[in-house]
Design a protein around this motif. Structure first.
Motif, PDB file in Angstrom:
ATOM      1  N   UNK A   8       0.863  -1.178   0.000  1.00  0.00           N
ATOM      2  CA  UNK A   8       0.000   0.000   0.000  1.00  0.00           C
ATOM      3  C   UNK A   8       0.909   1.240   0.000  1.00  0.00           C
ATOM      4  N   UNK A   9       0.723   2.111  -0.983  1.00  0.00           N
ATOM      5  CA  UNK A   9       1.639   3.248  -1.130  1.00  0.00           C
ATOM      6  C   UNK A   9       1.526   4.248   0.021  1.00  0.00           C
ATOM      7  N   UNK A  10       0.513   4.081   0.879  1.00  0.00           N
ATOM      8  CA  UNK A  10       0.401   4.983   2.031  1.00  0.00           C
ATOM      9  C   UNK A  10       0.875   4.302   3.324  1.00  0.00           C
ATOM     10  N   UNK A  11       1.496   3.125   3.174  1.00  0.00           N
ATOM     11  CA  UNK A  11       1.925   2.404   4.378  1.00  0.00           C
ATOM     12  C   UNK A  11       3.309   2.867   4.829  1.00  0.00           C
ATOM     13  N   UNK A  12       3.584   2.625   6.101  1.00  0.00           N
ATOM     14  CA  UNK A  12       4.881   2.988   6.670  1.00  0.00           C
ATOM     15  C   UNK A  12       6.002   2.183   6.005  1.00  0.00           C
TER      16      UNK A  12
ATOM     17  N   UNK B 140       4.005  10.146   6.925  1.00  0.00           N
ATOM     18  CA  UNK B 140       3.152   9.969   5.749  1.00  0.00           C
ATOM     19  C   UNK B 140       2.392  11.276   5.552  1.00  0.00           C
ATOM     20  N   UNK B 141       2.214  11.680   4.319  1.00  0.00           N
ATOM     21  CA  UNK B 141       1.502  12.927   4.036  1.00  0.00           C
ATOM     22  C   UNK B 141       2.190  14.129   4.681  1.00  0.00           C
ATOM     23  N   UNK B 142       3.515  14.170   4.550  1.00  0.00           N
ATOM     24  CA  UNK B 142       4.301  15.194   5.234  1.00  0.00           C
ATOM     25  C   UNK B 142       3.967  16.614   4.770  1.00  0.00           C
ATOM     26  N   UNK B 143       3.805  16.798   3.474  1.00  0.00           N
ATOM     27  CA  UNK B 143       3.561  18.148   2.957  1.00  0.00           C
ATOM     28  C   UNK B 143       2.292  18.733   3.584  1.00  0.00           C
ATOM     29  N   UNK B 144       1.227  17.948   3.575  1.00  0.00           N
ATOM     30  CA  UNK B 144      -0.032  18.425   4.135  1.00  0.00           C
ATOM     31  C   UNK B 144       0.104  18.678   5.641  1.00  0.00           C
ATOM     32  N   UNK B 145       0.864  17.840   6.298  1.00  0.00           N
ATOM     33  CA  UNK B 145       1.091  17.984   7.731  1.00  0.00           C
ATOM     34  C   UNK B 145       1.787  19.323   8.024  1.00  0.00           C
ATOM     35  N   UNK B 146       2.838  19.623   7.286  1.00  0.00           N
ATOM     36  CA  UNK B 146       3.572  20.878   7.509  1.00  0.00           C
ATOM     37  C   UNK B 146       2.687  22.084   7.167  1.00  0.00           C
ATOM     38  N   UNK B 147       1.973  21.972   6.059  1.00  0.00           N
ATOM     39  CA  UNK B 147       1.097  23.075   5.642  1.00  0.00           C
ATOM     40  C   UNK B 147       0.064  23.378   6.726  1.00  0.00           C
ATOM     41  N   UNK B 148      -0.534  22.329   7.258  1.00  0.00           N
ATOM     42  CA  UNK B 148      -1.569  22.504   8.290  1.00  0.00           C
ATOM     43  C   UNK B 148      -0.975  23.079   9.587  1.00  0.00           C
ATOM     44  N   UNK B 149       0.198  22.590   9.965  1.00  0.00           N
ATOM     45  CA  UNK B 149       0.870  23.081  11.179  1.00  0.00           C
ATOM     46  C   UNK B 149       1.134  24.587  11.057  1.00  0.00           C
ATOM     47  N   UNK B 150       1.662  24.992   9.923  1.00  0.00           N
ATOM     48  CA  UNK B 150       1.981  26.416   9.746  1.00  0.00           C
ATOM     49  C   UNK B 150       0.701  27.258   9.742  1.00  0.00           C
ATOM     50  N   UNK B 151      -0.358  26.688   9.180  1.00  0.00           N
ATOM     51  CA  UNK B 151      -1.656  27.378   9.158  1.00  0.00           C
ATOM     52  C   UNK B 151      -2.181  27.603  10.590  1.00  0.00           C
TER      53      UNK B 151
END
Lengths: 63, 267
Positions: A8-12, B140-151
Protein backbone atom coordinates in the motif's frame (compact mmCIF):
# COMPACT_ATOMS: atom_id res chain seq x y z
CA UNK A 1 7.89 -10.50 2.12
CA UNK A 2 6.09 -8.34 -0.45
CA UNK A 3 7.81 -6.35 -3.16
CA UNK A 4 7.48 -2.57 -2.99
CA UNK A 5 4.98 -2.77 -5.87
CA UNK A 6 2.65 -4.90 -3.80
CA UNK A 7 2.65 -2.59 -0.78
CA UNK A 8 0.00 0.00 0.00
CA UNK A 9 1.64 3.25 -1.13
CA UNK A 10 0.40 4.98 2.03
CA UNK A 11 1.93 2.40 4.38
CA UNK A 12 4.88 2.99 6.67
CA UNK A 13 6.74 0.06 5.11
CA UNK A 14 6.36 1.58 1.63
CA UNK A 15 7.59 4.95 2.90
CA UNK A 16 10.64 3.44 4.61
CA UNK A 17 11.65 1.41 1.56
CA UNK A 18 11.02 4.35 -0.72
CA UNK A 19 13.26 6.57 1.43
CA UNK A 20 15.93 3.90 1.48
CA UNK A 21 15.98 3.81 -2.33
CA UNK A 22 16.09 7.62 -2.46
CA UNK A 23 19.02 7.79 -0.06
CA UNK A 24 20.98 5.32 -2.22
CA UNK A 25 20.20 7.44 -5.28
CA UNK A 26 21.42 10.56 -3.51
CA UNK A 27 24.72 8.77 -2.81
CA UNK A 28 24.91 7.74 -6.48
CA UNK A 29 24.30 11.35 -7.52
CA UNK A 30 27.11 12.40 -5.21
CA UNK A 31 29.43 9.79 -6.76
CA UNK A 32 28.52 10.94 -10.28
CA UNK A 33 28.79 14.68 -9.60
CA UNK A 34 30.99 15.12 -6.53
CA UNK A 35 30.85 18.61 -5.13
CA UNK A 36 27.71 19.55 -7.07
CA UNK A 37 24.40 20.77 -5.68
CA UNK A 38 21.89 18.11 -6.70
CA UNK A 39 18.37 18.99 -7.83
CA UNK A 40 15.88 16.79 -5.91
CA UNK A 41 13.83 16.52 -9.11
CA UNK A 42 16.74 14.64 -10.71
CA UNK A 43 16.72 12.08 -7.91
CA UNK A 44 12.93 11.77 -8.12
CA UNK A 45 13.19 11.13 -11.86
CA UNK A 46 15.97 8.56 -11.39
CA UNK A 47 13.89 6.80 -8.78
CA UNK A 48 10.87 6.62 -11.06
CA UNK A 49 13.02 5.18 -13.89
CA UNK A 50 14.69 2.69 -11.57
CA UNK A 51 11.44 1.43 -10.10
CA UNK A 52 9.93 1.09 -13.55
CA UNK A 53 12.97 -0.91 -14.64
CA UNK A 54 12.61 -3.29 -11.70
CA UNK A 55 8.89 -3.54 -12.24
CA UNK A 56 9.50 -4.68 -15.81
CA UNK A 57 12.24 -7.10 -14.70
CA UNK A 58 10.77 -9.08 -11.82
CA UNK A 59 13.02 -11.72 -10.27
CA UNK A 60 12.18 -15.37 -10.53
CA UNK A 61 10.43 -16.60 -7.41
CA UNK A 62 12.16 -19.58 -5.75
CA UNK A 63 10.18 -22.73 -6.51
CA UNK B 1 34.40 20.52 16.92
CA UNK B 2 31.56 21.54 19.26
CA UNK B 3 27.91 20.74 18.59
CA UNK B 4 24.48 20.42 20.15
CA UNK B 5 21.96 17.74 19.19
CA UNK B 6 18.61 19.55 19.47
CA UNK B 7 16.45 16.42 19.15
CA UNK B 8 17.49 12.98 20.40
CA UNK B 9 15.69 10.27 22.38
CA UNK B 10 18.42 9.06 24.72
CA UNK B 11 15.88 7.18 26.83
CA UNK B 12 16.03 4.52 24.12
CA UNK B 13 19.83 4.47 23.80
CA UNK B 14 22.63 2.76 25.72
CA UNK B 15 25.10 4.60 27.95
CA UNK B 16 27.96 3.89 25.51
CA UNK B 17 26.27 6.32 23.14
CA UNK B 18 26.80 9.17 25.61
CA UNK B 19 30.50 8.36 25.67
CA UNK B 20 30.76 8.34 21.88
CA UNK B 21 28.76 11.57 21.63
CA UNK B 22 31.01 13.31 24.16
CA UNK B 23 34.10 12.13 22.29
CA UNK B 24 32.62 13.49 19.04
CA UNK B 25 32.15 16.94 20.60
CA UNK B 26 28.42 16.91 21.38
CA UNK B 27 28.30 19.19 24.40
CA UNK B 28 24.55 19.42 25.01
CA UNK B 29 21.39 17.65 23.92
CA UNK B 30 17.67 18.31 23.97
CA UNK B 31 15.45 15.27 24.49
CA UNK B 32 11.79 15.73 23.49
CA UNK B 33 9.33 13.31 25.02
CA UNK B 34 8.18 10.72 22.49
CA UNK B 35 6.02 7.68 21.93
CA UNK B 36 7.59 4.69 23.64
CA UNK B 37 6.36 2.17 21.09
CA UNK B 38 3.21 0.87 22.72
CA UNK B 39 0.01 2.44 24.03
CA UNK B 40 0.03 3.71 27.59
CA UNK B 41 -2.50 2.53 30.15
CA UNK B 42 -2.68 5.77 32.12
CA UNK B 43 -1.53 9.39 32.34
CA UNK B 44 0.58 8.44 35.35
CA UNK B 45 2.98 6.43 33.19
CA UNK B 46 3.59 9.50 31.02
CA UNK B 47 4.33 11.61 34.09
CA UNK B 48 6.74 8.92 35.31
CA UNK B 49 8.46 9.07 31.93
CA UNK B 50 8.81 12.87 32.21
CA UNK B 51 10.35 12.37 35.66
CA UNK B 52 12.79 9.82 34.22
CA UNK B 53 13.93 12.36 31.61
CA UNK B 54 14.46 14.98 34.29
CA UNK B 55 16.19 12.67 36.74
CA UNK B 56 17.93 9.52 35.62
CA UNK B 57 18.50 10.56 32.01
CA UNK B 58 20.09 13.88 32.96
CA UNK B 59 22.31 12.06 35.43
CA UNK B 60 23.41 9.54 32.79
CA UNK B 61 24.39 12.38 30.47
CA UNK B 62 26.28 14.27 33.18
CA UNK B 63 28.59 11.28 33.73
CA UNK B 64 30.10 12.06 30.34
CA UNK B 65 30.02 15.83 30.54
CA UNK B 66 27.02 16.10 28.22
CA UNK B 67 24.42 18.67 29.33
CA UNK B 68 20.94 17.20 29.13
CA UNK B 69 17.76 19.23 28.66
CA UNK B 70 14.30 18.07 27.68
CA UNK B 71 11.02 19.27 26.22
CA UNK B 72 7.79 17.70 27.42
CA UNK B 73 4.51 16.94 25.75
CA UNK B 74 1.79 14.51 24.96
CA UNK B 75 3.04 12.96 21.73
CA UNK B 76 0.77 13.28 18.64
CA UNK B 77 0.34 9.52 18.45
CA UNK B 78 -0.79 9.36 22.09
CA UNK B 79 -3.22 12.23 21.56
CA UNK B 80 -5.49 9.77 19.76
CA UNK B 81 -6.13 7.96 23.07
CA UNK B 82 -8.81 9.95 24.96
CA UNK B 83 -7.49 8.59 28.27
CA UNK B 84 -4.26 10.54 27.75
CA UNK B 85 -5.59 14.07 27.29
CA UNK B 86 -5.49 14.51 31.08
CA UNK B 87 -1.71 14.75 30.78
CA UNK B 88 -2.12 18.30 29.52
CA UNK B 89 -3.31 19.34 32.99
CA UNK B 90 0.21 18.62 34.28
CA UNK B 91 2.21 20.08 31.41
CA UNK B 92 2.14 23.76 32.38
CA UNK B 93 3.53 23.09 35.85
CA UNK B 94 6.27 20.83 34.45
CA UNK B 95 7.46 23.59 32.13
CA UNK B 96 8.79 25.45 35.17
CA UNK B 97 11.02 22.56 36.27
CA UNK B 98 14.79 23.00 35.89
CA UNK B 99 16.00 21.24 32.76
CA UNK B 100 12.71 21.62 30.89
CA UNK B 101 13.42 23.99 28.01
CA UNK B 102 10.15 23.80 26.12
CA UNK B 103 7.19 21.90 24.76
CA UNK B 104 7.61 18.98 22.38
CA UNK B 105 7.37 17.10 20.39
CA UNK B 106 3.83 18.02 19.46
CA UNK B 107 2.26 18.05 16.00
CA UNK B 108 0.72 15.43 13.78
CA UNK B 109 0.93 11.71 13.18
CA UNK B 110 -2.22 10.92 11.16
CA UNK B 111 -3.69 14.47 11.11
CA UNK B 112 -6.69 13.35 13.15
CA UNK B 113 -9.02 15.84 14.93
CA UNK B 114 -7.79 14.55 18.33
CA UNK B 115 -4.19 15.25 17.31
CA UNK B 116 -5.14 18.74 16.20
CA UNK B 117 -6.85 19.49 19.50
CA UNK B 118 -3.84 18.30 21.52
CA UNK B 119 -1.53 20.22 19.20
CA UNK B 120 -3.41 23.50 19.58
CA UNK B 121 -3.67 23.20 23.35
CA UNK B 122 0.02 22.44 23.81
CA UNK B 123 1.04 25.12 21.33
CA UNK B 124 -0.81 27.70 23.40
CA UNK B 125 0.55 26.38 26.72
CA UNK B 126 4.07 26.74 25.35
CA UNK B 127 3.42 30.16 23.88
CA UNK B 128 2.00 31.49 27.15
CA UNK B 129 5.20 30.34 28.89
CA UNK B 130 7.31 31.88 26.08
CA UNK B 131 8.91 28.44 25.74
CA UNK B 132 10.59 26.97 22.65
CA UNK B 133 8.34 24.43 20.90
CA UNK B 134 9.45 21.38 18.90
CA UNK B 135 6.91 20.31 16.30
CA UNK B 136 6.88 16.81 14.84
CA UNK B 137 5.65 16.44 11.25
CA UNK B 138 3.92 13.31 9.99
CA UNK B 139 6.02 10.81 8.07
CA UNK B 140 3.15 9.97 5.75
CA UNK B 141 1.50 12.93 4.04
CA UNK B 142 4.30 15.19 5.23
CA UNK B 143 3.56 18.15 2.96
CA UNK B 144 -0.03 18.43 4.14
CA UNK B 145 1.09 17.98 7.73
CA UNK B 146 3.57 20.88 7.51
CA UNK B 147 1.10 23.07 5.64
CA UNK B 148 -1.57 22.50 8.29
CA UNK B 149 0.87 23.08 11.18
CA UNK B 150 1.98 26.42 9.75
CA UNK B 151 -1.66 27.38 9.16
CA UNK B 152 -2.52 26.68 12.81
CA UNK B 153 0.54 28.58 14.08
CA UNK B 154 -0.56 31.60 12.07
CA UNK B 155 -4.21 31.31 13.13
CA UNK B 156 -3.25 31.08 16.82
CA UNK B 157 -0.78 33.98 16.44
CA UNK B 158 1.97 32.04 18.19
CA UNK B 159 5.49 33.54 18.19
CA UNK B 160 7.16 31.85 15.23
CA UNK B 161 10.72 32.53 16.40
CA UNK B 162 10.25 30.13 19.30
CA UNK B 163 9.15 27.25 17.07
CA UNK B 164 11.08 24.56 15.23
CA UNK B 165 9.11 22.56 12.68
CA UNK B 166 11.05 19.32 12.46
CA UNK B 167 11.80 16.41 10.12
CA UNK B 168 11.78 18.54 6.96
CA UNK B 169 12.59 17.12 3.54
CA UNK B 170 13.21 18.64 0.11
CA UNK B 171 9.43 18.68 -0.26
CA UNK B 172 8.65 20.82 2.80
CA UNK B 173 11.61 23.02 3.63
CA UNK B 174 10.50 25.97 1.50
CA UNK B 175 7.15 26.04 3.32
CA UNK B 176 8.96 26.49 6.63
CA UNK B 177 11.54 28.97 5.44
CA UNK B 178 8.77 31.16 4.01
CA UNK B 179 7.64 31.74 7.63
CA UNK B 180 9.52 32.76 10.77
CA UNK B 181 9.97 29.27 12.24
CA UNK B 182 13.21 27.31 12.40
CA UNK B 183 13.39 24.38 9.99
CA UNK B 184 14.59 21.14 11.56
CA UNK B 185 16.35 18.50 9.46
CA UNK B 186 16.62 15.00 10.86
CA UNK B 187 19.65 13.07 9.72
CA UNK B 188 18.60 9.47 10.23
CA UNK B 189 20.23 6.69 8.25
CA UNK B 190 18.34 4.51 5.78
CA UNK B 191 14.76 5.67 6.23
CA UNK B 192 15.00 9.49 6.48
CA UNK B 193 17.63 12.04 5.43
CA UNK B 194 21.27 11.08 4.87
CA UNK B 195 24.04 13.55 5.82
CA UNK B 196 24.57 14.24 2.12
CA UNK B 197 20.91 15.15 1.56
CA UNK B 198 20.97 17.48 4.57
CA UNK B 199 24.09 19.18 3.24
CA UNK B 200 22.55 19.46 -0.21
CA UNK B 201 19.60 21.28 1.39
CA UNK B 202 21.91 23.70 3.20
CA UNK B 203 23.79 24.41 -0.01
CA UNK B 204 20.48 25.35 -1.62
CA UNK B 205 18.85 27.23 1.25
CA UNK B 206 21.71 28.36 3.51
CA UNK B 207 22.16 27.78 7.23
CA UNK B 208 20.35 30.73 8.82
CA UNK B 209 17.25 29.06 10.25
CA UNK B 210 18.29 25.43 10.11
CA UNK B 211 18.61 23.00 13.03
CA UNK B 212 20.25 19.62 12.37
CA UNK B 213 19.35 16.74 14.67
CA UNK B 214 19.66 12.95 14.88
CA UNK B 215 16.27 12.04 16.40
CA UNK B 216 18.10 8.85 17.38
CA UNK B 217 15.67 6.45 19.04
CA UNK B 218 14.79 2.74 19.13
CA UNK B 219 15.13 2.44 15.39
CA UNK B 220 18.26 1.98 13.27
CA UNK B 221 19.49 5.48 13.99
CA UNK B 222 22.74 7.28 14.72
CA UNK B 223 23.44 9.44 17.79
CA UNK B 224 26.45 10.77 15.89
CA UNK B 225 24.40 12.13 12.99
CA UNK B 226 25.21 15.72 13.95
CA UNK B 227 29.03 15.24 13.84
CA UNK B 228 28.62 13.13 10.69
CA UNK B 229 26.83 16.08 9.10
CA UNK B 230 29.77 18.30 10.10
CA UNK B 231 32.10 15.95 8.29
CA UNK B 232 29.87 15.96 5.20
CA UNK B 233 29.67 19.78 5.30
CA UNK B 234 33.43 20.02 5.47
CA UNK B 235 33.80 17.70 2.47
CA UNK B 236 31.30 19.88 0.60
CA UNK B 237 33.48 22.93 1.22
CA UNK B 238 31.60 24.68 4.04
CA UNK B 239 33.78 26.90 6.22
CA UNK B 240 34.29 25.91 9.88
CA UNK B 241 32.38 29.08 10.90
CA UNK B 242 29.33 27.93 8.94
CA UNK B 243 29.51 24.44 10.41
CA UNK B 244 29.74 25.88 13.91
CA UNK B 245 26.85 28.20 13.19
CA UNK B 246 24.40 25.52 12.11
CA UNK B 247 25.46 22.73 14.48
CA UNK B 248 26.17 24.79 17.60
CA UNK B 249 25.14 28.44 17.50
CA UNK B 250 21.71 27.95 15.91
CA UNK B 251 20.49 25.42 18.52
CA UNK B 252 22.20 27.36 21.31
CA UNK B 253 20.47 30.61 20.38
CA UNK B 254 17.14 28.91 19.78
CA UNK B 255 16.98 27.20 23.18
CA UNK B 256 18.49 30.22 24.93
CA UNK B 257 14.99 31.63 24.57
CA UNK B 258 14.11 29.42 27.54
CA UNK B 259 15.28 30.64 30.95
CA UNK B 260 15.75 26.96 31.86
CA UNK B 261 18.43 26.50 29.21
CA UNK B 262 21.32 26.96 31.62
CA UNK B 263 24.01 25.59 29.32
CA UNK B 264 27.01 27.90 29.75
CA UNK B 265 28.35 27.02 26.32
CA UNK B 266 31.69 25.80 25.02
CA UNK B 267 34.46 28.21 24.09
Amino acid sequence: MKSIFELDSTSRDHLNRSNLIENHLWEIAKAVYPGAVIDPATVAKAKAHLLEFFKQSPPRRPS
Amino acid sequence: MRSIDPHIHMYSRVTDDYERMALAGIAAIIEPSFWLGQPRTSVATLVDYWEALLGYEAQRARQFGVEHFCTLSLNPKEANDPRMMGALDFLDEYLTRPGVVGVGEIGFDTLSPAEEEAFRRQLLIGDRRKAPIIIHTAHLNKYESVRRILEIIRAERVAEERIVVDHNTEETIELCLATGVMAGITVYPLTKMSPFRAVNLMRRYGTDRILINSSADWGISDPLSVPHTAQEMRQAGFRWEDIDKVLYQNPFNFFKQSSNFTFAGVE
